[in-house]
Design an enzyme around this catalytic site. Structure first.
Site, mmCIF file in Angstrom:
data_model
loop_
_atom_site.group_PDB
_atom_site.id
_atom_site.type_symbol
_atom_site.label_atom_id
_atom_site.label_comp_id
_atom_site.label_asym_id
_atom_site.label_seq_id
_atom_site.Cartn_x
_atom_site.Cartn_y
_atom_site.Cartn_z
ATOM 1 C CB CYS A 127 27.629 -5.272 -0.185
ATOM 2 S SG CYS A 127 26.055 -3.985 -0.381
ATOM 3 C CG ASP A 173 24.755 -4.233 -8.234
ATOM 4 O OD1 ASP A 173 24.220 -3.691 -7.659
ATOM 5 O OD2 ASP A 173 25.938 -4.951 -8.052
ATOM 6 C CG HIS A 206 24.078 -5.741 -4.941
ATOM 7 N ND1 HIS A 206 25.168 -5.027 -5.145
ATOM 8 C CD2 HIS A 206 23.897 -5.867 -3.482
ATOM 9 C CE1 HIS A 206 25.596 -4.578 -3.645
ATOM 10 N NE2 HIS A 206 24.910 -5.074 -2.941
#
Length: 239
Positions: A127, A173, A206
């Protein structure tokens, strides 16, 4: 990082997790694990929840078991993102913890690793950390990079990277959707001098590589597959 998805499933931080220990590296508290005699190192650069996340440290231990010296620095200086702090939403928190500062902080960390006798370094970014990794890759401060559900990384970033790159993304995501990752792939295809691949994992969201539920067998399986892919990349290029 433009939505709440980056903040979902926050880990329960545990400063005592992992089989390694915390020491100062270039002035940063850093979780380190693996043989200090190794000349190969892997930097794991966390998401916004920081270096005390147990699943991240478990992954560091796994990488160390493959023969690497692994460092997970606290680029947030003891101030990871805390979802419960409603007075400081993620966009406010990010003003204090930009990936550009994270990149600058990696430079002395890399020098500190080299002073220990490390000659080759790989970096994986989760991330927030992926933007740091791409900057390292542009400057060739690392030998290989891996993104895991990246944030902030632009197509122009991909055009400028100079080291082998693996991109591991999620089907669900909203931060870096598959359409964006496929744009990365198209750019990378035009750059055959840079070995690369993009893999989109089905039925995951995600954060799945480090923010998975350890009681969910399917979630664990998907996370472990991504970990193996990451490690295979480093075995290939960080020797």
């Amino acid at each position: 990082m433009s939505g709440p998805q980056c903040c979902e499933n926050p880990p329960t931080l545990d400063p005592n997790s992992g089989t390694g220990h915390v020491e100062k590296l270039a002035g940063l508290d850093t979780y380190v694990v693996g043989s200090p005699a190794s000349n190969r190192a892997i930097l794991l650069i966390s998401d916004i929840f920081g270096f005390e996340a147990p699943n991240l440290r478990k992954l560091a231990d796994k990488v160390a078991a493959a023969g690497y010296y692994v460092a997970v620095p606290d680029f947030f200086y003891g101030d990871p993102y805390v979802p419960e702090n409603t007075d400081r939403p993620v966009l406010v928190w990010l003003k204090d913890h930009g990936a550009d500062k994270g990149f600058e902080d990696t430079k002395p960390v890399i020098e500190a690793l080299k002073s220990k006798g490390i000659s080759t370094i790989g970096a994986a970014g989760f991330c927030w950390g992926a933007k740091v990794v791409v900057e390292l890759g542009k400057c060739e401060l690392i030998q290989a990079g891996v993104f895991l559900h990246p944030s902030f990384v632009t197509v122009d970033d991909i055009k400028a990277i100079k080291v082998p790159l693996a991109v591991l993304g999620a089907e669900t995501d909203h931060v870096s959707p598959p359409a964006l990752l496929l744009q990365y792939e198209e750019v990378l295809k035009t750059r055959p001098e840079i070995d690369s691949y993009v893999k989109i994992f089905p039925k995951v969201a995600h954060g799945w590589t480090v923010r998975y539920n350890v009681e969910d067998a399917e979630a664990v399986k998907a996370a472990e597959e991504s970990h193996e892919n990451m490690l295979e990349w480093f075995v290939k290029y960080v020797k």
